[in-house]
Design an enzyme around this catalytic site. Structure first.
Site, short mmCIF file in Angstrom:
data_model
loop_
_atom_site.label_atom_id
_atom_site.label_comp_id
_atom_site.label_asym_id
_atom_site.label_seq_id
_atom_site.Cartn_x
_atom_site.Cartn_y
_atom_site.Cartn_z
N TYR A 81 60.60 55.77 25.43
CA TYR A 81 59.70 55.33 26.10
C TYR A 81 60.00 53.87 26.59
O TYR A 81 59.81 53.45 27.61
CB TYR A 81 58.33 55.17 25.48
CG TYR A 81 57.28 55.63 26.59
CD1 TYR A 81 57.09 56.87 27.02
CD2 TYR A 81 56.44 54.64 27.01
CE1 TYR A 81 56.23 57.20 27.90
CE2 TYR A 81 55.40 55.12 28.00
CZ TYR A 81 55.35 56.17 28.54
OH TYR A 81 54.47 56.60 29.38
N LYS A 94 53.33 49.47 30.03
CA LYS A 94 51.99 49.85 29.77
C LYS A 94 51.11 48.71 28.78
O LYS A 94 49.99 48.70 29.01
CB LYS A 94 51.91 51.36 28.54
CG LYS A 94 52.37 52.42 29.77
CD LYS A 94 51.45 52.50 30.71
CE LYS A 94 51.73 54.07 31.71
NZ LYS A 94 51.07 54.14 32.86
P1 NAP Z 1 52.37 62.14 38.46
O1 NAP Z 1 51.76 63.39 38.81
O2 NAP Z 1 53.77 62.02 38.59
O3 NAP Z 1 51.69 60.91 39.05
C1 NAP Z 1 52.47 59.60 39.11
C2 NAP Z 1 52.17 58.98 40.41
O4 NAP Z 1 52.79 57.85 40.80
C3 NAP Z 1 53.01 59.99 41.47
O5 NAP Z 1 52.27 60.16 42.58
C4 NAP Z 1 54.12 58.98 42.10
O6 NAP Z 1 54.32 59.08 43.27
C5 NAP Z 1 53.19 57.80 41.88
N1 NAP Z 1 54.21 56.44 42.32
C6 NAP Z 1 55.29 56.14 41.80
N2 NAP Z 1 55.57 55.06 42.20
C7 NAP Z 1 54.76 54.83 43.12
C8 NAP Z 1 54.73 53.62 44.06
N3 NAP Z 1 55.66 52.50 44.17
N4 NAP Z 1 53.63 53.63 44.88
C9 NAP Z 1 52.67 54.73 45.05
N5 NAP Z 1 52.73 55.58 43.97
C10 NAP Z 1 53.68 55.57 43.19
O7 NAP Z 1 52.37 61.64 36.73
P2 NAP Z 1 51.23 61.46 35.83
O8 NAP Z 1 51.67 61.98 34.56
O9 NAP Z 1 49.82 62.16 36.53
O10 NAP Z 1 51.02 59.80 35.82
C11 NAP Z 1 49.86 59.27 36.43
C12 NAP Z 1 49.57 58.18 35.34
O11 NAP Z 1 49.15 58.59 34.09
C13 NAP Z 1 50.76 57.23 35.27
O12 NAP Z 1 50.45 55.80 35.09
C14 NAP Z 1 51.11 57.73 33.73
O13 NAP Z 1 51.98 56.68 33.15
C15 NAP Z 1 49.92 57.85 32.97
N6 NAP Z 1 49.92 58.86 31.87
C16 NAP Z 1 50.84 59.97 31.71
C17 NAP Z 1 50.69 60.64 30.58
C18 NAP Z 1 51.33 62.11 30.57
O14 NAP Z 1 51.80 62.64 29.50
N7 NAP Z 1 51.61 62.71 31.87
C19 NAP Z 1 50.24 60.11 29.43
C20 NAP Z 1 49.72 58.90 29.52
C21 NAP Z 1 49.39 58.14 30.80
P3 NAP Z 1 55.92 59.79 43.60
O15 NAP Z 1 55.98 61.40 43.08
O16 NAP Z 1 56.29 59.76 44.99
O17 NAP Z 1 57.01 58.85 42.82
#
Ligand code: NAP
Length: 260
Positions: free
Chosen positions: A158, A165
């Site tokens: 990570y 984070k």
């Molecule tokens: P996700 O569906 O890939 O969502 C992440 C989003 O961030 C995507 O739409 C991505 O767009 C966008 N993004 C990245 N860079 C950006 C920028 N410069 N401007 C605007 N948008 C941007 O994945 P997710 O897991 O749902 O992630 C959402 C949040 O949950 C994140 O903060 C992640 O760290 C957190 N989280 C996830 C998990 C897990 O296991 N999945 C666990 C804990 C926390 P693009 O696709 O265009 O890059």
């Protein structure tokens, strides 16, 4: 006792939905079900079609492209919020990114470029979004972002994202203090591992997900729907009095010692 949440007089902006598996979408579904009007921003044109498909069944939604690191696009996004809604009650930040190169090797070898990218995209954009939103936010409104337990303990690979984070969680507390006088709440949800596009880009995520399911108190991982429900609590009047917090929804994974 059943509690129903009515957000029909509320407006929301959800930043960071890539597809139906996105945690941002799981939150948006709860907001839409509760009757909120919801605007969505997406980073690149490649996501426009996906978001159009997802929101097609819902009235009172609109979408706009905005890279959260691009000041002009953020200005245009919040001008659109003003034009569509006049004011804002709910802001959801569901954005993170770190270059794969920073998550393959040792944390020790993190380059300044990868550090800057990860912390800017994954933490600073929350501050920027909150600042752009400030003139539109009603007193008592609520902001939520998404974090992960790698901010508190070392999770292999990570790396710099764990640091990003930690910065996001600290930023949550500072923003909560700045907005406190107006009772605008700022919280971050610490979600357990979930299968999304962002998660798939983390080397070894499959193993982490399976281990999470084995080790969590519930013997399973939390679900995106459970993230959505916690967000609904924090973003509605159910959550008044809660601010500056990192709130876990991980089926009891972070409280356990690792079995294997
Ligand atoms: P996700 O569906 O890939 O969502 C992440 C989003 O961030 C995507 O739409 C991505 O767009 C966008 N993004 C990245 N860079 C950006 C920028 N410069 N401007 C605007 N948008 C941007 O994945 P997710 O897991 O749902 O992630 C959402 C949040 O949950 C994140 O903060 C992640 O760290 C957190 N989280 C996830 C998990 C897990 O296991 N999945 C666990 C804990 C926390 P693009 O696709 O265009 O890059």
């Amino acid at each position: 006792m059943s509690v129903s949440v009515d957000l029909s007089s509320k407006t929301a902006l959800v930043m960071g939905v890539a597809n139906s598996r996105s945690l941002g979408w799981a939150i948006a579904e709860q907001l839409l079900k509760a009757g909120a009007r919801v605007g969505f921003s997406y980073q690149g044109e490649r996501l426009q079609g996906e978001l159009q498909k997802l929101t097609a069944g819902y009235e009172n939604t609109w979408i706009q492209q905005a890279d959260a690191t691009n000041e002009d696009e953020m200005t245009a996004l919040f001008a659109r919020v003003k034009e569509e809604f006049g004011q804002l009650d709910i802001l959801v930040h569901s954005i993170a990114f770190a270059p794969r190169s920073a998550m393959e090797g040792r944390f020790l070898d993190t380059t300044p470029e990868d550090w800057n990218t990860a912390l800017t995209v994954s933490a600073y954009t929350l501050v920027s979004a909150a600042r752009h939103a400030e003139p539109l936010l009603r007193d008592g409104s609520s902001i939520v972002s998404l974090t992960y337990h790698a901010s508190q303990q070392v999770v292999p690979k990570y790396n710099v994202m764990g640091v990003a984070k930690a910065a996001l969680e600290a930023a949550t507390r500072y923003l909560a203090a700045d907005f406190g006088e107006r009772e605008i709440r700022v919280n971050t949800i610490s979600a357990g591992p979930m299968r999304t596009i962002a998660a798939r880009s983390i080397p070894g995520f499959g193993g982490l997900y399976d281990k999470g399911a084995r080790n969590a108190a519930f013997g399973r991982n939390a679900t995106p729907e459970e993230v959505g429900k916690l967000a609904l609590f924090l973003l509605s009047d159910l959550g008044t009095g809660v601010t500056g917090q990192t709130v876990y929804v991980d089926a009891g994974l972070s409280i356990m010692t690792v079995k294997e």
